[in-house]
Design an enzyme around this catalytic site. Structure first.
Site, short mmCIF file in Angstrom:
data_model
loop_
_atom_site.label_atom_id
_atom_site.label_comp_id
_atom_site.label_asym_id
_atom_site.label_seq_id
_atom_site.Cartn_x
_atom_site.Cartn_y
_atom_site.Cartn_z
N LYS A 66 6.76 42.13 -13.49
CA LYS A 66 7.18 40.79 -13.51
C LYS A 66 6.39 39.75 -13.05
CE LYS A 66 11.26 38.29 -12.00
NZ LYS A 66 12.66 38.04 -11.20
N LYS A 83 5.96 43.21 -8.85
CA LYS A 83 6.58 41.79 -8.97
C LYS A 83 5.62 40.76 -8.24
CE LYS A 83 10.74 38.99 -7.78
NZ LYS A 83 11.98 38.96 -7.33
#
Length: 342
Positions: free
Chosen positions: A264, A211
């Site tokens: 992400k 992320k």
């Protein structure tokens, strides 16, 4: 002068008098479907939904046209529509009232809090829906960070202890997968150990392993009113310039017991998705985030792009890169489009 004859064993070497015409296999829609290498289906899609307190409420998010915050009753109505479209999985995110927020995120593990109540209601009405819950403190934090703050620093181990409580609360309420999105070190292992110790051995962990500290998250933070009250998240989310580090993070989470891993954002990180897919047999999930959604919606509203075709092309690119599952705010629209033959 010695001439080299074509190597018939090499498929990339053109044979004499046998011109290659790849267009032969593109002539019709049937041809294209038959030879298509990557096929996007509704089963690949996870739909993120925002839930808030109240009754009869459905508020459109200004920076995310077509996405809403739902009270529990209207959320259940929305899930009915999703079921009709064949969407089998949702990811839940809460908008927590300001008076319930504190630096320790204590509301995150309240068994009668918004998310546990929502999980129980959904599972009672839609027991076969695959329900994924977010494990992080930022929606519950008065500081807007994913961890406990002390003297301007984000505490790691103290935060992990709270995340474990949050994950256990969600599992007890009926979550199928818990998804730690905080990027604290060691949280996957701590959550796995706690879940197993309490008998929740069938609750899977979808780890937000890679992320990034991305500028694409702005509309999501608006949706939950969870923007950091100071600084940024770069001391715990990944540097956008790093690729090898993503492989390290994924390896750590797998070693700690992750069942699935996530990248992400998605569109600016297709190379990361591909690199991770080459290194693991676990399912790889891509998160098509709010900023990516908002840009496409804005351009489509201006008439500059064809929304349907751009969305389906973008989602297909994520799957082509190696994503097995895609979390996307376009899931509902894409499900409708995919049900219509090419």
């Amino acid at each position: 002068m010695v001439t080299q004859s074509p190597d018939s064993s090499d498929p990339l070497t053109p044979m004499p008098n046998n011109p290659q015409r790849p267009r032969r296999l593109r002539r019709t829609a049937t041809h294209r479907r038959m030879v298509r290498e990557t096929v996007l289906t509704v089963d690949d899609l996870i739909y993120p939904l925002f839930v808030m307190e109240g009754e009869g409420q459905k508020e459109e998010i200004p920076s995310m046209p077509g996405c809403y915050r739902f009270s529990l009753d209207t959320l259940l109505e929305e899930i009915h529509e999703l079921s009709r479209l064949g969407i089998g999985s949702i990811a839940l995110f809460p908008k927590i009232p300001a008076h319930q927020k504190d630096n320790e995120g204590t509301e995150s593990y309240n068994p009668n809090g918004l998310i546990p109540r929502t999980i129980r209601a959904i599972k009672q009405q839609y027991p076969h829906l695959l329900l994924i819950t977010d494990v992080a403190l930022d929606p519950y934090s008065s500081q807007g960070h994913d961890g406990i703050v002390r003297d301007g620093n984000i505490l790691n181990d103290e935060t992990v202890a709270v995340l474990v409580k949050q994950a256990l609360t969600q599992a007890e309420a009926g979550a199928d997968w818990v998804a730690p999105s905080d990027m604290m070190d060691g949280r996957v292992g701590a959550i796995r150990q706690a879940l197993d110790a309490e008998g929740w051995i069938n609750v899977a962990i979808l780890a937000y392993s890679a992320k990034y500290a991305s500028a694409y998250y702005g509309p999501f933070r608006d949706a939950l009113n969870s923007s950091p009250q100071f600084g940024d998240k770069k001391t715990y989310q990944m540097d956008a310039a790093n690729g090898r580090e993503a492989l390290k993070e994924v390896a750590l989470d797998i070693g700690e017991g992750a069942d699935l891993v996530m990248v992400k954002p998605a569109l600016a990180y297709l190379d990361i998705i591909h690199r991770i897919k080459q290194k693991t047999q676990l399912l790889v999930t891509a998160y098509n985030v709010s900023g990516e959604y908002a840009m496409i919606k804005a351009a489509a509203q201006q008439g500059w792009i064809d929304e349907k075709n751009v969305v389906l092309e973008s989602l297909t690119s994520m799957k082509r890169a190696g994503a097995d599952l895609i979390v996307t705010y376009f899931a509902k629209s894409a499900a409708g489009w995919l049900s219509v033959a090419d």
